[in-house]
Each structure stands twice: as C-alpha cells, then as structure tokens.
Design a protein around this motif. Structure first.
Motif, short mmCIF file in Angstrom:
data_model
loop_
_atom_site.label_atom_id
_atom_site.label_comp_id
_atom_site.label_asym_id
_atom_site.label_seq_id
_atom_site.Cartn_x
_atom_site.Cartn_y
_atom_site.Cartn_z
N ARG A 188 0.76 -1.29 -0.12
CA ARG A 188 0.07 0.04 0.07
C ARG A 188 0.74 1.26 -0.06
O ARG A 188 0.58 2.46 0.78
CB ARG A 188 -0.87 -0.01 1.38
CG ARG A 188 -1.90 -1.32 1.08
CD ARG A 188 -2.71 -1.17 0.14
NE ARG A 188 -3.72 -2.33 0.03
CZ ARG A 188 -3.65 -3.47 -0.30
NH1 ARG A 188 -2.58 -3.68 -1.35
NH2 ARG A 188 -4.49 -4.36 -0.59
N ASP A 241 6.43 2.53 6.74
CA ASP A 241 6.48 1.14 6.68
C ASP A 241 6.59 0.57 8.28
O ASP A 241 7.52 0.67 8.53
CB ASP A 241 7.68 0.57 5.69
CG ASP A 241 7.46 -0.97 5.48
OD1 ASP A 241 7.03 -1.54 6.55
OD2 ASP A 241 7.82 -1.10 4.53
N HIS A 251 -6.09 5.55 0.39
CA HIS A 251 -5.70 5.93 1.78
C HIS A 251 -4.62 6.92 1.58
O HIS A 251 -3.59 6.50 0.74
CB HIS A 251 -5.23 4.71 2.89
CG HIS A 251 -6.22 4.11 3.22
ND1 HIS A 251 -7.19 4.30 4.17
CD2 HIS A 251 -6.84 2.87 2.70
CE1 HIS A 251 -8.30 3.34 4.42
NE2 HIS A 251 -7.91 2.32 3.21
N GLY A 261 -0.55 9.23 7.53
CA GLY A 261 0.71 9.79 8.19
C GLY A 261 1.56 10.12 7.30
O GLY A 261 1.38 11.29 6.76
N GLY A 262 2.61 9.75 6.94
CA GLY A 262 3.52 10.13 6.16
C GLY A 262 2.99 10.32 4.65
O GLY A 262 3.53 11.04 4.06
N LEU A 282 0.24 6.07 17.37
CA LEU A 282 1.27 5.22 17.40
C LEU A 282 2.25 5.80 18.43
O LEU A 282 3.43 5.35 18.40
CB LEU A 282 1.79 5.12 15.90
CG LEU A 282 0.91 4.53 14.74
CD1 LEU A 282 1.66 4.65 13.40
CD2 LEU A 282 0.75 3.06 15.22
N1 ACO Z 1 3.76 -0.62 6.49
C1 ACO Z 1 3.91 -1.91 6.07
N2 ACO Z 1 3.00 -2.65 5.28
C2 ACO Z 1 1.93 -2.29 5.10
C3 ACO Z 1 1.39 -1.09 5.57
C4 ACO Z 1 2.24 -0.03 6.26
N3 ACO Z 1 2.09 1.23 6.52
N4 ACO Z 1 0.25 -0.78 5.10
C5 ACO Z 1 -0.28 -1.91 4.38
N5 ACO Z 1 0.74 -2.82 4.39
C6 ACO Z 1 0.77 -4.11 3.99
C7 ACO Z 1 0.11 -5.10 4.77
O1 ACO Z 1 0.52 -5.52 5.77
C8 ACO Z 1 -0.36 -6.08 3.76
O2 ACO Z 1 0.79 -6.98 3.62
P1 ACO Z 1 0.36 -8.51 3.44
O3 ACO Z 1 -0.23 -8.73 2.19
O4 ACO Z 1 1.89 -9.11 3.54
O5 ACO Z 1 -0.43 -9.07 4.60
C9 ACO Z 1 -0.56 -5.42 2.54
O6 ACO Z 1 0.28 -4.29 2.75
C10 ACO Z 1 -1.77 -4.78 2.13
O7 ACO Z 1 -2.46 -4.37 3.39
P2 ACO Z 1 -4.03 -4.76 3.56
O8 ACO Z 1 -4.15 -4.20 5.29
O9 ACO Z 1 -4.47 -5.93 3.44
O10 ACO Z 1 -4.97 -3.65 2.80
P3 ACO Z 1 -6.14 -2.79 3.00
O11 ACO Z 1 -6.74 -2.28 1.62
O12 ACO Z 1 -7.22 -3.85 3.49
O13 ACO Z 1 -5.88 -1.68 4.06
C11 ACO Z 1 -4.70 0.07 5.24
C12 ACO Z 1 -5.08 -0.69 3.85
C13 ACO Z 1 -5.96 0.47 5.60
C14 ACO Z 1 -3.79 1.09 4.70
C15 ACO Z 1 -4.06 -0.75 6.19
O14 ACO Z 1 -3.31 -1.63 5.44
C16 ACO Z 1 -3.31 -0.08 7.40
O15 ACO Z 1 -4.18 0.58 8.29
N6 ACO Z 1 -2.20 -0.05 7.26
C17 ACO Z 1 -1.34 0.82 8.20
C18 ACO Z 1 -1.52 2.21 8.22
C19 ACO Z 1 -0.52 2.82 9.15
O16 ACO Z 1 -0.79 2.62 10.50
N7 ACO Z 1 0.57 3.66 8.77
C20 ACO Z 1 1.52 4.28 9.52
C21 ACO Z 1 1.14 5.75 9.83
S1 ACO Z 1 1.93 6.69 10.63
C22 ACO Z 1 3.25 7.38 9.91
O17 ACO Z 1 3.10 7.38 8.53
C23 ACO Z 1 4.65 8.10 10.52
#
Ligand code: ACO
Length: 271
Positions: free
Chosen positions: A48, A87, A135, A138-139, A165
């Motif tokens: 993603r 990530d 989506h 965050g970053g 977080l």
């Molecule tokens: N880091 C690493 N891997 C990720 C991240 C991320 N931020 N977001 C998604 N992925 C990966 C998932 O682990 C998954 O991997 P897999 O296929 O090996 O299981 C793949 O991408 C697809 O993710 P899904 O969750 O299945 O996709 P979906 O479309 O249902 O959901 C969403 C997308 C809402 C973005 C969800 O993945 C999510 O909440 N991700 C985390 C977001 C997050 O908390 N980011 C940090 C923000 S803070 C900052 O940026 C400093």
C-alpha cells in the motif's frame, strides 16, 4: 509519458545518488519525466505504498536532480491507495533501524534528512500536485500536505495516524495542516487520528478538487495543462509571493508584490 530510463537521461543523474535506477526502485519510487512535467509514483502497491527511509531519501534525491525545464511535479500512488504511511515493518526491526533519540543531535540530523524528501515540493520554480486516491495515512497524508495543490478521488481517506502510534507528525505536515484547517481542527484530527473522507476534505480545504475515482487521472491532466498554460516566470513569482503571504505583514507583502512586479515588468519589456 516516458519513464526516466527512456528519456535519454542517465538514471544515476535523475536519482542523484550515483548508484542508478535500483536506488529509486529500492525506494519504492518511479519517476517519469515528460518535458515540463515530472510524475513521481509511489510504487509499492503490495505494501500500500508504505514508505521507508529510502523512500524519503529517494524523494529528496529526485528534488535535487529534477531537470531545470520541469515546471509541474505530480505525486501519485500505484495500486489501491496513495500511501499507507511509514512502513510499519521498520518498527519491528525490518530494514534500517530508527535513530532512537538517545543522541538528540544525531536524531535531529537524521529526521532533517528525511524531511528534505518533502521540503523541496514547496520550491517556487515548480508547482506540485498530489493526486490522492484511497488511503493517505501519516507520512502519506503529510506528503499530500507538502504539495501545492491536492486533487482527490472521491474514495480518498486522509488520516494523521502518528499520535495514535506514540509519535508526532514530523514530515513537515503540521504547518500546512494548521494553515489549511486551523489549530482547533488540526488538534481534533491529529489527537483523535480519525479519518477524513473526500467530501469533508474538500470542505476543510484539504483537497482543492474532488472527482470520481475514475476521473482522477483526467482531472490531474487538465489541471497540469492549465498550470502549464500560464507564463512560466509569472507562475514562479506568484508562487513565491503567495507562500510569503502568511508570514508577512500587509506592509511587507505589499513591498513583496512591488518587488516581484518590477521583476516581471523588466522581463516583459527586456530591461
Ligand atoms: N507498512 C507496512 N506494510 C503495510 C502498511 C504499512 N504502513 N500498510 C499496509 N501494509 C501491507 C499489509 O501488511 C499487507 O501486507 P500482506 O499482504 O503481506 O498481509 C498489505 O500491505 C496490504 O494491506 P491490507 O491491510 O491487507 O490492505 P487494505 O487495503 O485492507 O488496508 C490500510 C489498507 C488501511 C492502509 C491498512 O493496511 C493499514 O491500516 N495500514 C497501516 C497504516 C498505518 O498505520 N500507517 C502508519 C501511519 S504513521 C506514519 O506514517 C508516520
């Protein structure tokens, strides 16, 4: 639109690191330069478009080595969304480790280097456009905020997740967020880490244009064409002027307008 590899420019020069295309690939980025338009694609759809330190360094490298004739930079995400932010694998020890804050000066330098991936997007010689679908977390949200103009698909979802977080948003996003939505709304958005949908984003001014998902690329193309139709020198001077406005007093801003206009007149009349 040509990929950087097909435009005759060596990849190493584009990436600015001397190590060639693999740097951009490893950074999860793709760069295509077509005349005056550069398109930067966040390109880890299977994650993603989650961003690593290499992503931010890669963005900074693109900014440093952008060809001089580029006037508009478009940032977009490959796959189902713009970006899921940092990530999360990096928190669990995958890849390069974090600076842990124990050495404040080293950590400060480390974060400053990553912020360079975002700050160049404010440069007056380019107009930067974020094309956001799905989506922007965050970053990813902060990357959109670093751009001059945000075009959102109607499925766009913005979320400042960092406080949830245990972190603060530190990729240059707090200033534009407060400037756009005001301190109260910025606090509410950050401290609840709630998601803002496209229609609310438009109301809050977080997106200048909202279009149906399948119209995003077309809307961005139209916007870019309009931006390129404006006189290049006037565009640079006006962007500089507008970005100064918030910091300046009225008197300072009037002086800045006069200064920029003198430059324009000299150029127009060959003085
Ligand atoms: N880091 C690493 N891997 C990720 C991240 C991320 N931020 N977001 C998604 N992925 C990966 C998932 O682990 C998954 O991997 P897999 O296929 O090996 O299981 C793949 O991408 C697809 O993710 P899904 O969750 O299945 O996709 P979906 O479309 O249902 O959901 C969403 C997308 C809402 C973005 C969800 O993945 C999510 O909440 N991700 C985390 C977001 C997050 O908390 N980011 C940090 C923000 S803070 C900052 O940026 C400093």
């Amino acid at each position: 639109m040509g990929d950087a590899t097909t435009t005759g420019r060596p990849d190493a020069a584009i990436a600015g690191t001397g190590r060639g295309k693999t740097d951009l690939e490893r950074a999860g980025l793709r760069l295509a330069v077509d005349g005056a338009v550069a398109t930067v694609t966040l390109n880890r759809p299977e994650r993603r478009n989650a961003m690593t330190f290499d992503t931010w360094r890669g963005l900074a490298a693109i900014g440093r080595s952008l060809p001089a004739d580029v006037r508009v930079v478009v940032l977009r995400g490959e796959g189902p969304c713009f970006s899921a932010g940092i990530d999360l694998g990096m928190f669990s020890g995958e890849g390069e480790g974090f600076a842990d804050g124990s050495d404040a000066e080293a950590t400060d330098r480390f974060i400053a280097e990553l912020q360079e991936g975002y700050t160049w997007l404010r440069r007056p010689d380019i107009v930067t456009v974020a094309a956001v679908h799905g989506h922007a977390i965050g970053g990813g949200f902060q990357l959109a905020l670093a751009c001059d103009i945000r075009v959102a698909a109607d499925d766009a979802r913005f979320c400042m997740k960092e406080p949830a977080l245990g972190l603060v948003p530190d990729l240059t996003g707090t200033k534009p967020l407060v400037e756009i939505v005001g301190i109260g709304r910025a606090l509410e958005l950050c401290l609840t880490a709630r998601t803002v949908l496209a229609d609310e984003a438009a109301r809050l001014g977080l997106a200048e244009i909202v279009v149906p998902r399948d119209g995003l690329d077309g809307a961005v193309r139209e916007l870019v064409a309009s931006l390129l139709a404006v006189n290049p020198g006037a565009a640079v001077a006006t962007k500089r002027l507008l970005w100064e406005a918030a910091e300046n007093t009225l008197e300072q801003q009037c002086a800045a307008e006069r200064r920029e206009q003198i430059g324009r007149l000299r150029e127009m009349f060959g003085r």
